[in-house]
Design a protein around this motif. Structure first.
Motif, PDB file in Angstrom:
ATOM      1  N   SER A  52      43.381   1.409 -20.166  1.00  0.00           N
ATOM      2  CA  SER A  52      42.893   2.485 -21.031  1.00  0.00           C
ATOM      3  C   SER A  52      42.839   3.806 -20.266  1.00  0.00           C
ATOM      4  N   GLU A  54      40.535   5.876 -20.349  1.00  0.00           N
ATOM      5  CA  GLU A  54      39.182   6.031 -19.802  1.00  0.00           C
ATOM      6  C   GLU A  54      39.072   5.451 -18.389  1.00  0.00           C
ATOM      7  N   GLU A 194      42.353   2.315 -28.877  1.00  0.00           N
ATOM      8  CA  GLU A 194      41.664   3.303 -29.707  1.00  0.00           C
ATOM      9  C   GLU A 194      40.446   2.690 -30.383  1.00  0.00           C
ATOM     10  N   SER A 197      37.639   2.312 -27.856  1.00  0.00           N
ATOM     11  CA  SER A 197      37.084   3.631 -27.548  1.00  0.00           C
ATOM     12  C   SER A 197      36.130   4.086 -28.654  1.00  0.00           C
ATOM     13  N   SER A 201      32.020   4.686 -28.276  1.00  0.00           N
ATOM     14  CA  SER A 201      31.420   5.974 -28.636  1.00  0.00           C
ATOM     15  C   SER A 201      30.195   5.788 -29.533  1.00  0.00           C
TER      16      SER A 201
END
Length: 272
Positions: A52, A54, A194, A197, A201
């Motif tokens: 990822s 991140e 996605e 993620s 969040s």
């Protein structure tokens, strides 16, 4: 001597080190230790469809924080047949592929002067880790394992030293979200990345979005987050629908590592 002192003593035997920095707690802690051992350290991180964004960003942040030169190597993992096919020994072929990339990159830096290290720990011994087998064949050193440091000890030391990543959840390669022998597809991998993620969040930790069948998402969260996930079920559903899933389910067992390996007959891989 304490394991920390032993670790510094071990690393100080080498003047020039390359640390394979994934951005996770173990390799980040090893990078920190290298700076304290006064060795000349360079951090290398792989950028891939299977990692990822991140995680790559986390690795860059660690390198900057410690003032360590950082190089990102693009790894075309899915061009390796066994990885693309999600072979049960995928990690072996992936590690051999990436080690070759590092060796090729080192040719510009007098490779005979450098040793390559990774964040393998004493906790990793005895688990199903074909990637570790490949690393040993390629001569990669495992300082944390060599001095007997286990994962919980590394987290404890990192916390004592005030390192912000001490409690960072593990984030294994995205291929672990698919059953073995499922041909990996770039769009499906991007959808998983996605989706995870989005869920992170929302404040959910240790998130996995498994894809046992195209279009179907099975969400795993930490057991302590199950009530939160249920309260957010509409948000989760809408978020995953928006990235392209048509069915969304919550795994009532919560996140447990090794689920895909259990489907292969009980083989254990503690980081998936």
């Amino acid at each position: 001597m304490s394991k920390w002192v032993c670790l510094l003593d071990y690393i100080s035997n080498f003047s020039n080190t390359v640390v394979l920095l994934s951005g996770g707690t173990d390799s980040s802690f090893l990078t920190y230790a290298c700076t304290k051992a006064k060795t000349n350290v360079i951090a290398v991180t792989f950028s891939s469809m299977l990692v990822s964004k991140e995680e790559v960003d986390a690795a860059s942040k660690v390198a900057r924080a410690f003032g360590v030169p950082h190089h990102i190597i693009d790894s075309d993992d899915l061009n390796v047949t066994e990885i693309r096919q999600n072979h049960p020994r995928r990690c072996y072929f992936c590690r051999r592929h990436r080690d070759e990339l590092v060796k090729s990159w080192l040719k510009n830096l007098e490779p005979e002067k450098f040793v390559v290290m990774d964040g393998v720990t004493a906790s990793d011994v005895g688990e199903y880790r074909p990637g570790l087998e490949a690393a040993e064949e390629d001569g990669v050193l495992h300082p944390l394992k060599e001095v007997g440091l286990e994962k919980w000890e590394i987290r404890r030391l990192a916390q004592e030293f005030g390192l912000p990543f001490w409690d960072k959840p593990s984030s294994p390669c995205l291929a672990t979200r698919f059953p073995y022998l499922t041909t990996l597809d770039e769009d499906e991998i991007a959808r998983i990345a996605e989706a995870e993620s989005c869920l992170m969040s929302m404040g959910l930790s240790n998130v996995r979005v498994r894809s046992y069948h195209s279009g179907v998402a099975v969400v795993e969260v930490a057991p302590d987050d199950m009530e939160k996930a249920w309260a957010l079920k509409d948000n989760i559903k809408n978020a995953l629908f928006s990235v392209g899933f048509s069915v969304v389910a919550l795994d009532l067992d919560g996140h447990k590592s090794g689920k895909m390996d259990l489907l292969m007959g009980g083989v254990r891989h503690d980081s998936v």
